[in-house]
Structure formats: C-alpha cells, structure tokens
Design an enzyme around this catalytic site. Structure first.
Site, PDB file in Angstrom:
ATOM      1  N   GLY A 213       0.796  -1.225   0.000  1.00 23.87           N
ATOM      2  CA  GLY A 213       0.000   0.000   0.000  1.00 23.87           C
ATOM      3  C   GLY A 213       0.827   1.273   0.000  1.00 23.87           C
TER       4      GLY A 213
ATOM      5  N   GLU B 231      10.267   4.958  -4.854  1.00 19.83           N
ATOM      6  CA  GLU B 231      11.238   3.935  -5.275  1.00 19.83           C
ATOM      7  C   GLU B 231      12.266   4.549  -6.229  1.00 19.83           C
ATOM      8  OE1 GLU B 231      11.390   1.048  -4.001  1.00 19.83           O
ATOM      9  OE2 GLU B 231       9.403   0.301  -3.462  1.00 19.83           O
TER      10      GLU B 231
END
Length: 279
Positions: free
Chosen positions: A45, A166
């Site tokens: 999530g 990321e």
C-alpha cells in the site's frame, strides 16, 4: 521538526468497488523539514499512499490535508504545486532534449517568467551538482545523474514536499548514493520535506522516522532504531534487515564487543576501526 505539513486521517482506498482495500484506515502525520521513510513489500500500500499524497488518487473514506489544504478535487492542482514526485525509472521522466530544457519544463507549465526561470534552473542544478551538464542530452547521463536532473526539475518548481517513489531502486550503489546525498543536503538545508517510498531498509535507515506498511495497514512506526528492533517481525512480512544490522548481530554473537546493532555500514566500519585501534 516543525508543524505538520501532511495529516492523513483514517483513509480507505479501493481500486475497484468490489476489491479489498489497498489502504485500510491509515493515519499518519509528516512534520515540516523531516525525512519520513514509508517501507513495505510489493502490494503493501505504500505507493498507493504516495499517489494520494500527491493528489493522483482521492481516498474513498477519511481525510487528507497537505500544507493546510484539504485534499479535494477543487484543491488538487494547488496541492500538486506543493508536492513534487520523483519516480522509479529516470528514463521515463525526461521530456526535454537537454538537461536545461528538462528542468525548464515544469517551470513553463507554471508560467514562471523567463528571467526567474533562468535563475531557478541555475539554482536547482547547482543543488544537485549538475550545473555543468545543462547542455547535455539526457541519454548520455548515468542513471544517478538522470535522477538528480529529475530532482532538479522538481525542486525548481519550489514544492514544500518531495516524494521519492522507489526513486533509487533501478540505480547501482554509486548512483543511489549520488541521489540520496543530494536529497539529504536539500532536506538538511530546509529546502524540502522528504517522503521516501521504498522497500529498501538500508535507505530507510537514514530517515528521521519510518512507517512500515503491510497489507494496506500501518504495521509499525518509529525511529529507524525502533523499527529495526522489531527484527524477525520485519522479515516475516517480507522485508530484509540491512546488511550492517545483520552483521552487527553476528559479530556480537561471535564475541566481538560491538556496542550496538548498526543501521548503516559507515557506523559499523567506524566502530570496528576504533576497536582495532585499541587492540
């Protein structure tokens, strides 16, 4: 740390009406000037949460406030001025034929006057040590350099918050260090509040605070030391403890008088060097 710049209260988000929630009753705060790492395995999530904070998604339940503004359809564009995102693949972020053009792109979209634009391009590229590459074509740059240009493009717009989604996962160790050092400098200078979305606990170890996500819920929250003390609980939900932390544990088990479980390689090397000097 300052006041809250982000407040999330009991949000729920589903990608489809009949699906299980990707986020279930998640609440958190982000302080002005801090570095918050949000970690978790794939599907936990964390990336959905990042997209909500940037207004790309709206939660079906709960409330989000960014820099004092409630996240609503009416406020989305104003919130996006305050929250910049750097994504995973630097090659997918370039729109200009040169570094200068790419950094200018966001400024043009915000109708920044030309004189001010020139100043901001110079300032932003200097912050990430890319001022000597202004006329370079992006495909000639290394992965780390590309991400630093992406960061320059974000900070040139002068957001209050930068989200790294990321952003270092496709980089080699040198490129990863280049990017993280650049962002750390910006944060320490008070230029941005940083939210890093990552599955890499070595990256999270350098944050001020860490939130662990699991199955759409907040699993744990605390300082890096407090989070890594959970130890096996983290590995059970698919996260790998940093190598320096694991090595510290093994050294202590072997009788080496290491004082603590180190979160970073630098800290462990420094202590081992000190022990060697004393022997």
């Amino acid at each position: 740390m300052g006041q809250d710049v982000v407040k999330v209260e009991n949000i729920v988000f589903r990608y489809h009406k009949e699906s299980n929630p990707a986020l279930q009753n998640v609440s958190l705060e982000v302080k002005d000037g801090e570095w918050l790492a949000i970690v978790g395995h794939n599907g936990s999530g964390k990336s959905t949460l990042a997209r909500i904070l940037n207004g790309l998604f709206l939660p079906q339940e709960g409330h989000v406030q960014v820099c004092g503004l409630p996240l609503t359809e009416e406020n989305i564009w104003e919130i996006r001025k305050k929250v910049g995102m750097v994504f995973q693949n630097p090659d997918n972020q370039f729109v200009g034929t040169t570094v200068k053009d790419d950094v200018a792109f966001g400024l043009e979209n915000h109708a920044v006057p030309r004189e001010e634009m020139v100043k901001r391009i110079e300032w932003a590229t200097m912050q990430v040590k890319m001022e000597e590459f202004l006329d370079q074509e992006p495909h000639h740059l290394s992965g780390g350099q590309k991400q630093r240009v992406a960061i320059a493009g974000v900070i040139a717009v002068q957001p209050k918050i930068i989200i790294l989604d990321e952003a270092t996962s496709m980089l080699d160790p040198i490129g990863r260090d280049e990017v993280m050092n650049s962002v750390r400098t910006l944060q320490e200078q008070g230029i941005v509040t940083v939210i890093s979305i990552t599955h890499d606990l070595e990256e999270a170890a350098k944050a001020d605070r860490v939130i662990v996500m699991n199955n759409g819920r907040k699993f744990a929250e605390g300082t890096p030391s407090e989070i890594f003390a959970l130890d096996e609980s983290l590995t059970e939900i698919g996260l790998d403890l940093p190598f320096s932390y694991q090595l510290s544990q093994k050294l202590k088990t072997a009788g080496v008088p290491v004082g603590e479980n180190h979160l970073t390689p630098e800290g462990l090397v420094k202590e081992l060097w000190t022990l060697q000097s004393r022997s």
